[in-house]
Design a protein around this motif. Structure first.
Motif, PDB file in Angstrom:
ATOM      1  N   LEU A 162       0.829  -1.203   0.000  1.00  0.00           N
ATOM      2  CA  LEU A 162       0.000   0.000   0.000  1.00  0.00           C
ATOM      3  C   LEU A 162       0.869   1.261   0.000  1.00  0.00           C
ATOM      4  CD1 LEU A 162      -2.773  -1.024   2.552  1.00  0.00           C
ATOM      5  CD2 LEU A 162      -3.096  -0.568   0.127  1.00  0.00           C
ATOM      6  N   THR A 165      -3.749   6.827  -1.025  1.00  0.00           N
ATOM      7  CA  THR A 165      -5.030   6.966  -1.715  1.00  0.00           C
ATOM      8  C   THR A 165      -5.087   8.346  -2.362  1.00  0.00           C
ATOM      9  OG1 THR A 165      -6.221   7.977   0.142  1.00  0.00           O
ATOM     10  CG2 THR A 165      -6.111   5.560   0.086  1.00  0.00           C
ATOM     11  N   MET A 181      -8.823   4.808   3.793  1.00  0.00           N
ATOM     12  CA  MET A 181      -9.306   3.761   2.891  1.00  0.00           C
ATOM     13  C   MET A 181     -10.835   3.773   2.813  1.00  0.00           C
ATOM     14  SD  MET A 181      -6.825   1.810   1.519  1.00  0.00           S
ATOM     15  CE  MET A 181      -7.152   0.046   1.466  1.00  0.00           C
ATOM     16  N   ALA A 187      -7.194   3.789  -4.464  1.00  0.00           N
ATOM     17  CA  ALA A 187      -6.082   3.358  -3.605  1.00  0.00           C
ATOM     18  C   ALA A 187      -4.928   2.963  -4.512  1.00  0.00           C
ATOM     19  CB  ALA A 187      -6.495   2.189  -2.728  1.00  0.00           C
ATOM     20  N   MET A 200     -12.107   2.511  -5.491  1.00  0.00           N
ATOM     21  CA  MET A 200     -12.764   2.353  -4.199  1.00  0.00           C
ATOM     22  C   MET A 200     -14.131   3.031  -4.223  1.00  0.00           C
ATOM     23  SD  MET A 200     -10.467   0.780  -2.247  1.00  0.00           S
ATOM     24  CE  MET A 200     -10.747   1.217  -0.527  1.00  0.00           C
TER      25      MET A 200
END
Length: 464
Positions: A162, A165, A181, A187, A200
């Motif tokens: 990760l 975002t 998130m 993301a 997302m």
């Protein structure tokens, strides 16, 4: 038992410090404005107390009660949880709370909250100055993340690294990362060395993300054995350094995260065990290990019996530790003058996140997530660590400040609400109204306390 005592001592010490300083805030402003404080107590003392003394030429009795649910500062001429209505029937004295101007009474009531909030910011600043800030950036996590089914349905894959975002880059793994998130439209991850964008919805249920089992996302850890403790179950069933766990009770697994999930199911099965034979069957765990020997990879089937009396982690029940990723740790040092604005920013972010999450309390699932003294105590570390202790104390201080300023009668915020009404309308609420409001407020607080601690019991019994 040793772990329980360490957590209990840390919890009791933290609560004692916070209660003393909170009540000390009320005490300070009371004395500043010439208001008499009749009693100053750590813990409550219904029926009897553990310790009490009154200095000569002092109007205040100091003591320690036996019920560790808080503390109190009994201020003369004030309707509070003591319900001393006899005093209120007498003519007001100049040294009583009710005789002072509204602005002085307001400062007396917010004194405790003010002290707790300033204390939290001070503790965060001191921790940053003393120990600095150590964390692993999500983008520096060697093995990436492990995602549950809901996350994978959105497009995430195990071992995705990760990055951030559309709301910004992730600094560290934690609640703020979950919040971003939940609100994100995109993301950004690194998958097999290449940047990938995952679309997302922008309105994920944050509470469900926190509560889901397995979790929405957590750090990926290989199911490979790093070390085995002598005399442990792991040694008994023949586990060795370098073994890879590939199946638990016949179910294939691909990570240590999945191993913990499968072992965690044992508690659920035990709940429905009807006799000793069923319990033994539930506690018998079958493992399939992949081991390299003489240049060849071979499968080894083994089994062992878990001990239910062991309250340690699932790793320690087996007596092995997994191979942990050698992630790059980011360390930031803070000078004396740098630490205070950094501590204020840190504390403000903690408060903002906590306040933002309060909306979930008013849902059915949110009520189930409430925790009492057991849940709070369990947040302290298993071993005594002053850095973590002070960080946890600062966090509890912020919670105590926020909860006390809520406009609920019997809390400081309830008194503040009535004082603001008085300052605006220039009319005091009647004493009968204040007494009724105090009863209602205490009823609400007792109900919340019962629900929160009942949730702890139900979680301990694996019913919830």
């Amino acid at each position: 038992m040793e772990i329980f005592l360490i957590k209990l001592l840390q919890f009791m010490l933290a609560i004692s410090i916070l209660v003393l300083l909170h009540e000390g805030g009320h005490f300070f402003f009371s004395k500043l404005f010439g208001v008499r404080v009749e009693k100053f107590y750590l813990f409550f003392d219904p029926w009897f107390h553990l310790f009490e003394f009154k200095p000569k030429k002092s109007d205040t009795t100091y003591g320690v009660g036996w019920l560790p649910l808080g503390g109190y500062c009994k201020i003369a001429g004030m309707i509070d949880e003591s319900f001393d209505t006899e005093q209120m029937k007498k003519p007001a004295e100049s040294w009583e709370f009710r005789s002072k101007p509204a602005w002085q009474r307001l400062l007396i009531m917010v004194g405790g909250v003010l002290v707790n909030f300033v204390l939290a910011l001070f503790l965060y600043a001191v921790c940053l100055f003393t120990w600095g800030d150590d964390y692993v950036k999500p983008k520096d996590m060697q093995f990436g993340m492990k995602f549950n089914k809901e996350a994978q349905d959105l497009g995430f894959r195990d071992r995705d690294v990760l990055v951030g975002t559309d709301l910004g880059e992730f600094k560290k793994f934690g609640p703020d990362m979950y919040r971003d998130m939940a609100r994100a439209r995109e993301a950004y991850v690194i998958r097999d060395g290449k940047p990938v964008t995952v679309n997302m919805p922008g309105d994920l249920d944050l509470l469900e993300m926190f509560k889901s089992v397995p979790p929405f996302m957590t750090q990926f850890i290989e199911a490979r054995v790093d070390s085995v403790l002598p005399g442990s179950l792991a040694q008994h069933i023949g586990m060795r350094k370098g073994d890879l766990i590939v199946a638990v009770n016949g179910k294939k697994i691909g990570s240590h995260n999945e191993f913990l999930n499968e072992i965690g199911r044992v508690s659920d099965v035990l709940t429905f065990a009807k006799n000793h034979a069923d319990s033994v069957k539930a506690l018998t765990v079958h493992l399939t290990l992949a081991r390299e020997a003489n240049g060849r990879l071979c499968a080894i089937n083994t089994s062992g019996l878990l001990k239910t009396s062991d309250k340690a982690s699932e790793n320690l029940k087996f007596g092995f530790t997994p191979v942990l990723p050698n992630d790059k740790v980011t360390h930031i040092d803070y000078g004396f003058f740098e630490s205070f604005p950094a501590g204020v920013k840190y504390g403000w972010n903690v408060l903002a996140g906590y306040v933002g999450d309060m909306k979930y309390i008013f849902s059915a699932e949110g009520a189930k997530s409430l925790g009492g003294f057991g849940a709070i105590g369990s947040m302290f570390p298993d071993v005594w660590n002053w850095h973590k202790f002070w960080l946890m104390t600062a966090f509890l201080s912020i919670i105590l400040a926020f909860m006390n300023i809520l406009p609920i009668p019997a809390l400081d915020g309830g008194h503040v609400l009535f004082l603001l009404y008085e300052m605006i309308t220039r009319r005091k609420p009647s004493e009968n109204f204040m007494i009724r409001a105090e009863y209602i407020g205490i009823g609400i607080l007792l109900l919340l306390m019962v629900v929160a601690n009942l949730n702890d019991v139900l979680r301990w019994l694996h019913i919830m």
